[in-house]
Design an enzyme around this catalytic site. Sequence first.
Site, PDB file in Angstrom:
ATOM      1  N   HIS A  78      -2.700   7.544   7.254  1.00  0.00           N
ATOM      2  CA  HIS A  78      -1.659   8.396   6.445  1.00  0.00           C
ATOM      3  C   HIS A  78      -2.385   9.537   6.046  1.00  0.00           C
ATOM      4  O   HIS A  78      -1.900  10.551   6.136  1.00  0.00           O
ATOM      5  CB  HIS A  78      -0.929   7.580   5.276  1.00  0.00           C
ATOM      6  CG  HIS A  78       0.160   6.808   5.347  1.00  0.00           C
ATOM      7  ND1 HIS A  78       1.317   7.569   6.041  1.00  0.00           N
ATOM      8  CD2 HIS A  78       0.640   5.471   5.197  1.00  0.00           C
ATOM      9  CE1 HIS A  78       2.407   6.361   6.167  1.00  0.00           C
ATOM     10  NE2 HIS A  78       1.965   5.331   5.709  1.00  0.00           N
ATOM     11  N   HIS A 104      -4.094   1.136   7.732  1.00  0.00           N
ATOM     12  CA  HIS A 104      -2.657   1.808   7.908  1.00  0.00           C
ATOM     13  C   HIS A 104      -2.654   3.054   6.872  1.00  0.00           C
ATOM     14  O   HIS A 104      -2.147   4.131   7.019  1.00  0.00           O
ATOM     15  CB  HIS A 104      -1.591   0.747   7.522  1.00  0.00           C
ATOM     16  CG  HIS A 104      -0.398   1.070   7.459  1.00  0.00           C
ATOM     17  ND1 HIS A 104       0.738   0.970   8.167  1.00  0.00           N
ATOM     18  CD2 HIS A 104       0.192   2.182   6.683  1.00  0.00           C
ATOM     19  CE1 HIS A 104       1.954   1.339   8.027  1.00  0.00           C
ATOM     20  NE2 HIS A 104       1.651   2.182   6.765  1.00  0.00           N
ATOM     21  N   GLU A 105      -3.254   2.805   5.578  1.00  0.00           N
ATOM     22  CA  GLU A 105      -3.011   3.645   4.673  1.00  0.00           C
ATOM     23  C   GLU A 105      -3.933   5.018   4.965  1.00  0.00           C
ATOM     24  O   GLU A 105      -3.762   6.072   4.680  1.00  0.00           O
ATOM     25  CB  GLU A 105      -3.512   3.204   3.209  1.00  0.00           C
ATOM     26  CG  GLU A 105      -2.487   1.984   2.612  1.00  0.00           C
ATOM     27  CD  GLU A 105      -0.942   2.423   2.950  1.00  0.00           C
ATOM     28  OE1 GLU A 105      -0.627   3.500   2.745  1.00  0.00           O
ATOM     29  OE2 GLU A 105      -0.173   1.420   2.943  1.00  0.00           O
ATOM     30  N   GLY A 155       0.785  -1.274   0.050  1.00  0.00           N
ATOM     31  CA  GLY A 155      -0.098  -0.071  -0.034  1.00  0.00           C
ATOM     32  C   GLY A 155       0.863   1.379  -0.119  1.00  0.00           C
ATOM     33  O   GLY A 155       2.198   1.125   0.235  1.00  0.00           O
ATOM     34  N   GLN A 183       2.999   9.768   1.170  1.00  0.00           N
ATOM     35  CA  GLN A 183       4.153   9.323   1.171  1.00  0.00           C
ATOM     36  C   GLN A 183       4.943   9.801   0.088  1.00  0.00           C
ATOM     37  O   GLN A 183       6.257   9.456  -0.029  1.00  0.00           O
ATOM     38  CB  GLN A 183       3.978   7.935   1.276  1.00  0.00           C
ATOM     39  CG  GLN A 183       3.361   7.430   2.425  1.00  0.00           C
ATOM     40  CD  GLN A 183       3.298   5.729   2.704  1.00  0.00           C
ATOM     41  OE1 GLN A 183       2.422   5.191   1.977  1.00  0.00           O
ATOM     42  NE2 GLN A 183       4.381   5.048   3.236  1.00  0.00           N
ATOM     43  N   CYS A 187       6.274   0.187   7.315  1.00  0.00           N
ATOM     44  CA  CYS A 187       5.669   1.401   6.331  1.00  0.00           C
ATOM     45  C   CYS A 187       7.063   1.815   5.548  1.00  0.00           C
ATOM     46  O   CYS A 187       8.162   1.834   6.140  1.00  0.00           O
ATOM     47  CB  CYS A 187       5.251   2.431   7.180  1.00  0.00           C
ATOM     48  SG  CYS A 187       4.698   3.793   6.346  1.00  0.00           S
ATOM     49  N   LEU A 188       6.586   2.005   4.439  1.00  0.00           N
ATOM     50  CA  LEU A 188       7.945   2.490   3.410  1.00  0.00           C
ATOM     51  C   LEU A 188       8.180   3.629   3.992  1.00  0.00           C
ATOM     52  O   LEU A 188       9.635   4.036   3.726  1.00  0.00           O
ATOM     53  CB  LEU A 188       7.212   2.596   2.115  1.00  0.00           C
ATOM     54  CG  LEU A 188       6.783   1.486   1.171  1.00  0.00           C
ATOM     55  CD1 LEU A 188       6.010   1.544  -0.116  1.00  0.00           C
ATOM     56  CD2 LEU A 188       7.954   0.617   0.758  1.00  0.00           C
TER      57      LEU A 188
HETATM   58 NI    NI Z   1       2.684   3.520   5.651  1.00  0.00          NI
END
Ligand code: NI
Length: 158
Positions: A135, A131-132, A46, A51, A89-90
Amino acid sequence: MALRKIREIGEDVLNQVCKEVTEVTPRTIELIEDMLETMYSTGGVGLAAPQVGVRKRIVVIDVTGDDPIVMINPKIIETSGEQTGMEGCLSVPGKCGQVTRPNYVKAIAYDEELKPYEIEGTELLARAICHELDHLEGKLYVDLVEGDLLDNEPPEEE
Ligand code: NI
């Protein structure tokens, strides 16, 4: 399409509430395509627009690798159950931690033509949606971690 630079923890854009999308322009489509390409190139499941430095309510998710989900202005409308597992998380490279999320999530969102749709998910998909969407509120999973944030490559990148 192009890869976009992933913003990392500490950058302001990750702590800001994102703006509603009111029209889908060619630039929006390009952003979504770039987000998908960037997500796939990193092996993530995701990615949210902030991000890649864009403060808009857009996320892409794919928990299977061949089922891209594009969510514009998404909202969770129902949750149930509970799951506890490792999350990464990226935007927080090299770390992971244990987070409890609902085990079932129902959400509404808009597609690239701004048509509304509903989506239901359990387990990893439910976790990825939570999670997304966090953000988009400027929230990172690190604030939800139970115990320590660990120095590890996460099993799944979200
Ligand atoms: Ni993330």
